[in-house]
Write a protein that holds these residues in place. Structure first.
Motif, PDB file in Angstrom:
ATOM      1  N   TRP A  20       9.671 -38.192 -12.395  1.00  0.00           N
ATOM      2  CA  TRP A  20       9.696 -37.744 -13.784  1.00  0.00           C
ATOM      3  C   TRP A  20       8.443 -36.941 -14.064  1.00  0.00           C
ATOM      4  N   ALA A  21       8.569 -35.953 -14.981  1.00  0.00           N
ATOM      5  CA  ALA A  21       7.405 -35.198 -15.431  1.00  0.00           C
ATOM      6  C   ALA A  21       7.369 -35.192 -16.949  1.00  0.00           C
ATOM      7  N   THR A  35       5.137 -25.226 -13.425  1.00  0.00           N
ATOM      8  CA  THR A  35       6.251 -25.203 -12.475  1.00  0.00           C
ATOM      9  C   THR A  35       5.817 -25.655 -11.085  1.00  0.00           C
ATOM     10  N   GLU A  36       4.666 -25.182 -10.641  1.00  0.00           N
ATOM     11  CA  GLU A  36       4.175 -25.554  -9.321  1.00  0.00           C
ATOM     12  C   GLU A  36       3.837 -27.040  -9.238  1.00  0.00           C
ATOM     13  N   LEU A  37       3.233 -27.590 -10.311  1.00  0.00           N
ATOM     14  CA  LEU A  37       2.909 -29.016 -10.320  1.00  0.00           C
ATOM     15  C   LEU A  37       4.173 -29.863 -10.232  1.00  0.00           C
ATOM     16  N   ILE A  38       5.173 -29.496 -10.989  1.00  0.00           N
ATOM     17  CA  ILE A  38       6.419 -30.260 -10.992  1.00  0.00           C
ATOM     18  C   ILE A  38       7.139 -30.111  -9.651  1.00  0.00           C
ATOM     19  N   GLY A  61      10.502 -26.567 -20.472  1.00  0.00           N
ATOM     20  CA  GLY A  61      11.445 -27.536 -19.931  1.00  0.00           C
ATOM     21  C   GLY A  61      12.816 -26.935 -19.708  1.00  0.00           C
ATOM     22  N   ALA A  62      13.266 -26.130 -20.681  1.00  0.00           N
ATOM     23  CA  ALA A  62      14.572 -25.491 -20.555  1.00  0.00           C
ATOM     24  C   ALA A  62      14.597 -24.518 -19.375  1.00  0.00           C
ATOM     25  N   LEU A  69      15.041 -26.568 -10.996  1.00  0.00           N
ATOM     26  CA  LEU A  69      13.933 -27.385 -10.491  1.00  0.00           C
ATOM     27  C   LEU A  69      14.013 -28.817 -10.972  1.00  0.00           C
ATOM     28  N   VAL A  70      14.681 -29.052 -12.110  1.00  0.00           N
ATOM     29  CA  VAL A  70      14.884 -30.412 -12.607  1.00  0.00           C
ATOM     30  C   VAL A  70      16.361 -30.578 -12.935  1.00  0.00           C
TER      31      VAL A  70
END
Length: 311
Positions: free
Chosen positions: A14-15, A52-55, A78-79, A86-87
């Motif tokens: 989760w992020a 984006t890179e962290l997630i 998030g969208a 990616l999610v």
């Protein structure tokens, strides 16, 4: 915030990308994420490619973010992550007090966890650390790491159980999680979280800045149709409604207390931006009594406060 859910096989991450303590459920979401998997709190003010890179590095499949009304940029991030694949899921947190129907939770027990609980050596979180280079990097924490750190702070604290802790750091900061969340929980202390709406404008003897902070004189303006907003105020209390919200409970509470309250619907983007909230309650002396993005959870309490029955 992103996390790995334990009900998925393998465990998924989760992020969180929600600002400060933007609503009370952010705390619940963070702790639930650690119960079900690994949470990665992310600063929503970072550049989108950095987030984006962290997630991506965390392997997060679910992101918890602020709603449009709390943080439009975080919501759009998030969208966009979901659009890129990616999610898998985006959970949106609305302001504290908002009541949302969630059919996905229907029938879920609220007194027990259905999954497999973590052990002390399981990973609980990844925290972003840029070091001196600023490059996206993540530091891994086990449950034992966080609980041990929190326990040492709680055990050595000069504060007792009656003390109140002010949470001055956002939850994407590791000290916020350990010092102002976990440690007070271990001591049974209360924690006060800041309003994400910022601070009231500074006032001086020779300059006054109108605002919708309670107690302030609100901005005066003409609407797009030429009417002066102040001319629409009622003789008693006036509830300015800038968006579609059911305020029946609030008007009924006012009627039960014999408080004169009229509702004025305003659909003007400029006025809504100046007034900062979807709902603004104006006193008879044309000062702000209360404001919010959703109707109050306890309308009788609000009415009693504004009429002087609560101190």
């Amino acid at each position: 915030m992103s996390w790995n859910a334990r009900d998925a096989k393998p465990r998924s991450d989760w992020a969180s990308s929600s600002p400060w303590f933007s609503r009370d459920e952010l705390i619940t979401a963070l702790l639930a994420a650690q119960l079900t998997g690994i949470v990665t709190p992310v600063n929503p003010a970072l550049a989108r490619d950095h987030v984006t890179e962290l997630i991506r590095r965390a392997g997060a499949r679910v992101i918890v973010t602020a709603s449009k009304e709390l943080d439009p940029e975080a919501y759009e991030t998030g969208a966009e992550l979901a659009r890129q694949g990616l999610v898998d899921h985006v959970l949106v947190l609305r302001p504290t007090g908002a009541v949302d129907r969630n059919d996905a939770l229907a029938g879920c027990p609220d007194d027990r966890f259905l999954g497999e609980p973590p052990t002390s050596t399981d990973l609980a979180s990844f925290f972003h650390t840029g070091g001196t280079t600023g490059a996206p990097r993540l530091a891994a924490h086990t449950h034992a790491n966080e609980i041990t750190d929190a326990w040492m702070i709680a055990a050595n604290s000069v504060l007792d159980q009656d003390s109140v802790v002010f949470a001055a750091l956002p939850l994407f900061h590791v000290n916020a999680l350990v010092v102002t969340l976990r440690a007070p929980l271990l001591r049974g202390q209360q924690v006060v979280c800041p309003d994400p709406g910022g601070r009231a404008p500074r006032q001086t003897m020779d300059a006054y800045t109108p605002s919708t902070w309670p107690g302030a004189r609100p901005p005066s303006l003409h609407l797009s149709d030429g009417r002066a907003l102040f001319d629409l105020f009622h003789r008693g209390f006036t509830l300015l409604r800038f968006a579609d919200h059911d305020v029946t409970a609030l008007t009924e509470a006012a009627a039960e207390r014999d408080v004169p309250l009229g509702v004025v619907d305003v659909r003007d983007t400029h006025a809504q931006a100046l007034y900062e909230r979807d709902l603004v309650l104006i006193r008879p002396d044309q000062h702000v009594a209360w404001r919010g993005d959703t109707p109050p959870a306890d309308p009788h309490y609000v009415i009693d406060r504004v009429r002087g029955a609560h101190h």
